[in-house]
Design a protein around this motif. Structure first.
Motif, PDB file in Angstrom:
ATOM      1  N   UNK A  50      37.329  27.294  28.077  1.00 57.11           N
ATOM      2  CA  UNK A  50      36.030  26.632  28.185  1.00 57.11           C
ATOM      3  C   UNK A  50      36.147  25.111  28.148  1.00 57.11           C
ATOM      4  N   UNK A  51      37.232  24.597  27.606  1.00 57.65           N
ATOM      5  CA  UNK A  51      37.427  23.149  27.601  1.00 57.65           C
ATOM      6  C   UNK A  51      37.600  22.610  29.020  1.00 57.65           C
ATOM      7  N   UNK A  52      38.116  23.451  29.912  1.00 57.02           N
ATOM      8  CA  UNK A  52      38.341  23.037  31.288  1.00 57.02           C
ATOM      9  C   UNK A  52      37.244  23.519  32.238  1.00 57.02           C
ATOM     10  N   UNK A  53      36.469  24.504  31.798  1.00 50.48           N
ATOM     11  CA  UNK A  53      35.565  25.204  32.713  1.00 50.48           C
ATOM     12  C   UNK A  53      34.187  24.575  32.841  1.00 50.48           C
ATOM     13  N   UNK A  54      33.732  23.837  31.831  1.00 51.56           N
ATOM     14  CA  UNK A  54      32.403  23.244  31.916  1.00 51.56           C
ATOM     15  C   UNK A  54      32.435  22.013  32.811  1.00 51.56           C
ATOM     16  N   UNK A  55      31.626  21.974  33.864  1.00 56.02           N
ATOM     17  CA  UNK A  55      31.629  20.825  34.788  1.00 56.02           C
ATOM     18  C   UNK A  55      31.299  19.524  34.073  1.00 56.02           C
ATOM     19  N   UNK A  68      16.299  23.592  46.184  1.00 54.40           N
ATOM     20  CA  UNK A  68      17.161  24.753  45.912  1.00 54.40           C
ATOM     21  C   UNK A  68      17.895  25.258  47.158  1.00 54.40           C
ATOM     22  N   UNK A  69      18.155  24.363  48.114  1.00 57.84           N
ATOM     23  CA  UNK A  69      18.797  24.800  49.361  1.00 57.84           C
ATOM     24  C   UNK A  69      20.238  24.312  49.507  1.00 57.84           C
ATOM     25  N   UNK A  70      20.656  23.331  48.668  1.00 58.64           N
ATOM     26  CA  UNK A  70      21.994  22.767  48.796  1.00 58.64           C
ATOM     27  C   UNK A  70      22.800  23.079  47.547  1.00 58.64           C
ATOM     28  N   UNK A  71      23.870  23.830  47.713  1.00 59.35           N
ATOM     29  CA  UNK A  71      24.680  24.225  46.558  1.00 59.35           C
ATOM     30  C   UNK A  71      25.275  23.008  45.846  1.00 59.35           C
ATOM     31  N   UNK A  72      25.272  23.024  44.509  1.00 61.26           N
ATOM     32  CA  UNK A  72      25.915  21.933  43.756  1.00 61.26           C
ATOM     33  C   UNK A  72      27.418  21.883  44.031  1.00 61.26           C
ATOM     34  N   UNK A  73      27.973  20.702  43.903  1.00 60.38           N
ATOM     35  CA  UNK A  73      29.418  20.505  44.008  1.00 60.38           C
ATOM     36  C   UNK A  73      29.915  20.032  42.646  1.00 60.38           C
ATOM     37  N   UNK A  74      30.340  20.966  41.850  1.00 59.10           N
ATOM     38  CA  UNK A  74      30.719  20.637  40.478  1.00 59.10           C
ATOM     39  C   UNK A  74      32.148  20.097  40.414  1.00 59.10           C
ATOM     40  N   UNK A  75      32.353  19.179  39.476  1.00 62.27           N
ATOM     41  CA  UNK A  75      33.685  18.648  39.203  1.00 62.27           C
ATOM     42  C   UNK A  75      34.099  19.072  37.797  1.00 62.27           C
ATOM     43  N   UNK A  76      35.394  19.275  37.611  1.00 64.61           N
ATOM     44  CA  UNK A  76      35.896  19.829  36.360  1.00 64.61           C
ATOM     45  C   UNK A  76      36.945  18.914  35.734  1.00 64.61           C
ATOM     46  N   UNK A  77      37.090  18.996  34.407  1.00 68.71           N
ATOM     47  CA  UNK A  77      38.138  18.197  33.748  1.00 68.71           C
ATOM     48  C   UNK A  77      39.513  18.518  34.330  1.00 68.71           C
ATOM     49  N   UNK A  78      40.349  17.511  34.419  1.00 72.85           N
ATOM     50  CA  UNK A  78      41.698  17.739  34.927  1.00 72.85           C
ATOM     51  C   UNK A  78      42.534  18.462  33.882  1.00 72.85           C
ATOM     52  N   UNK A  79      43.433  19.294  34.357  1.00 72.18           N
ATOM     53  CA  UNK A  79      44.388  19.914  33.426  1.00 72.18           C
ATOM     54  C   UNK A  79      45.773  19.853  34.054  1.00 72.18           C
ATOM     55  N   UNK A 125      44.257  27.469  35.799  1.00 70.90           N
ATOM     56  CA  UNK A 125      44.891  26.736  36.898  1.00 70.90           C
ATOM     57  C   UNK A 125      44.179  26.945  38.230  1.00 70.90           C
ATOM     58  N   UNK A 126      43.200  27.845  38.280  1.00 69.56           N
ATOM     59  CA  UNK A 126      42.470  28.075  39.533  1.00 69.56           C
ATOM     60  C   UNK A 126      41.006  27.659  39.447  1.00 69.56           C
ATOM     61  N   UNK A 127      40.605  26.958  38.376  1.00 69.84           N
ATOM     62  CA  UNK A 127      39.218  26.503  38.233  1.00 69.84           C
ATOM     63  C   UNK A 127      38.830  25.620  39.417  1.00 69.84           C
ATOM     64  N   UNK A 128      37.678  25.939  39.996  1.00 68.83           N
ATOM     65  CA  UNK A 128      37.177  25.174  41.136  1.00 68.83           C
ATOM     66  C   UNK A 128      37.737  25.622  42.467  1.00 68.83           C
ATOM     67  N   UNK A 129      38.535  26.692  42.472  1.00 71.03           N
ATOM     68  CA  UNK A 129      39.174  27.157  43.706  1.00 71.03           C
ATOM     69  C   UNK A 129      38.537  28.424  44.256  1.00 71.03           C
ATOM     70  N   UNK A 130      37.221  28.567  44.029  1.00 68.37           N
ATOM     71  CA  UNK A 130      36.461  29.649  44.649  1.00 68.37           C
ATOM     72  C   UNK A 130      36.952  31.024  44.256  1.00 68.37           C
ATOM     73  N   UNK A 131      37.221  31.854  45.266  1.00 67.01           N
ATOM     74  CA  UNK A 131      37.570  33.255  45.015  1.00 67.01           C
ATOM     75  C   UNK A 131      38.852  33.418  44.201  1.00 67.01           C
ATOM     76  N   UNK A 132      39.754  32.457  44.285  1.00 65.26           N
ATOM     77  CA  UNK A 132      40.988  32.560  43.495  1.00 65.26           C
ATOM     78  C   UNK A 132      40.655  32.600  42.011  1.00 65.26           C
ATOM     79  N   UNK A 133      39.744  31.709  41.585  1.00 69.95           N
ATOM     80  CA  UNK A 133      39.312  31.732  40.191  1.00 69.95           C
ATOM     81  C   UNK A 133      38.528  33.001  39.893  1.00 69.95           C
ATOM     82  N   UNK A 134      37.640  33.384  40.790  1.00 70.16           N
ATOM     83  CA  UNK A 134      36.787  34.565  40.577  1.00 70.16           C
ATOM     84  C   UNK A 134      37.631  35.821  40.328  1.00 70.16           C
TER      85      UNK A 134
END
Length: 390
Positions: free
Chosen positions: A34-39, A54-65, A108-117
């Motif tokens: 959770x230290x890395x996961x919260x935008x 509500x039509x444009x998806x957010x582009x979240x940024x995450x802490x570097x690890x 290591x896959x945070x922010x990488x879409x389906x890889x993280x999912x």
């Protein structure tokens, strides 16, 4: 026997177990998802999302690890758990290594879409049909009438003082800090034994009571109890501990009288938000499902959607409702929950806890949760609902 004496006893009688536990503890300290996961840009992206209607998806940024997944995982799997004499303990540590290996992949896959999912699915699973049916059943319930305790008129500073007073009354040491990088309004950071409060948010009296019993009365309690154990695994967390620990925490809310239908619906919405990931929904589609179809208030719908979509698709939130049902059934059946409060334990590994107790290798709980010893909540409507979940 105090903790130091238990550690000496453990090292003398079970040197291999002691060394493996010590090594895993050093490795796990590098991992706090959770230290890395919260935008880091929640508020800005929230405003932009609202401006887009509500039509444009957010582009979240995450802490570097800077985790080196390969090196860490190699160290985890180098542990000779096959030499642990007890089959129950050997299984616990084998499963723990796999659990944290998957957690590393998540980080290591945070922010990488389906890889993280897909990595999230390995750690936290996905809702099944029963979970979704329970959630939709709950959403058909009528909310109670709002009262003064539901008004969000408490400032972050007032919240801080409330939590400090609650901890003092229960003899808990407590440090409180403010943060603007939380998806939740408040949460315990186990590594520093700190309660984090979302900056610039306001709370209702009912919400403060809920958070106090959930975050301090359960999560912080098990953090302090775990610190007294000779094995660090109680602090680092058993595999699948999230469902058990969140179930205990929400059960505490229910038994102390803080829970309302609205709160139960919040857990149901979380299940449906995670289920939307399975269906391939993007952020705006999940938001519109909750806000437009299910009439969830805008800010609450944004937060619930954020919780599910952060990182690329985070499935942890599906566990609160299923965990509550499991703990509710145990409690109603007269089963003791004491073993589960000794640390970040899980229902699936109670045999290992029993074995350690029988061997004299567990310290008694430093803190007791009196609420979980309460026999019955005074809210008959909620009791009926929980009884009829499947």
């Amino acid at each position: 026997m105090n903790t130091h004496s238990l550690v000496l006893e453990l090292a003398s009688r079970y040197p291999k177990l002691y060394k493996i536990d010590l090594k895993l503890n050093a490795l796990v300290k590098k991992i706090e998802l959770l230290s890395y996961l919260n935008p880091v840009n929640i508020e800005g992206e929230k405003a932009a999302f609202y401006s887009s209607k509500f039509t444009k998806n957010p582009l979240f940024k995450y802490p570097k690890n800077s985790l080196d997944a390969f090196v860490l995982q190699r160290s985890f799997f180098a542990q000779e758990v096959e030499h642990i004499a007890s089959p129950d303990l050997a299984k616990l540590y084998k499963d723990t290594i796999s659990y944290y290996s998957n957690m590393i992949q998540c980080i290591t896959s945070i922010g990488k879409g389906n890889e993280f999912y897909y990595n999230s699915l390995r750690v936290f699973g996905s809702p099944n049909e029963k979970d979704v049916r329970n959630a939709t059943f709950i959403l058909h319930l009528a909310d109670e009438l709002e009262d003064e305790d539901s008004l969000k008129n408490k400032s972050p500073e007032e919240a801080r003082q409330f939590f400090i007073d609650f901890a003092a009354a229960n003899h808990f040491p407590l440090e409180v800090k403010f943060s603007n990088q939380l998806a939740a309004d408040a949460m315990v950071k186990n590594s520093t034994k700190t309660l984090l409060i979302k900056k610039n948010t306001h709370f209702s009296s009912l919400q403060l009571k809920t958070l106090a019993h959930h975050e301090i009365g359960l999560h912080l309690l098990t953090t302090y109890n775990a610190a007294k154990q000779p094995l660090h695994i109680f602090s680092n967390g058993f595999p699948m501990n999230v469902e058990t620990q969140e179930g205990l925490a929400v059960m505490s809310e229910y038994l102390c009288g803080a829970m309302r239908v609205k709160r139960l619906k919040e857990l149901a919405y979380r299940v449906l938000a995670v289920d939307s990931l399975i269906k391939g929904y993007d952020f705006k589609e999940t938001f519109n499902l909750l806000h437009s179809q299910y009439q969830m208030p805008r800010d609450a719908a944004f937060t619930t959607t954020l919780r599910a979509h952060r990182g690329g698709g985070f499935t942890k939130d599906r566990l609160y409702l299923s965990g509550l049902k499991k703990i509710y059934d145990l409690h109603k059946g007269g089963k003791s929950l004491d073993n589960l409060l000794l640390g970040k334990t899980s229902l699936e590994y109670q045999n290992a806890i029993i074995y350690l107790k029988e061997e004299g290798l567990l310290a008694p709980a430093a803190f007791k949760n009196k609420i979980l010893q309460t026999q019955q909540s005074q809210n008959n409507n909620l009791s009926y609902v929980l009884e009829n979940l499947r």
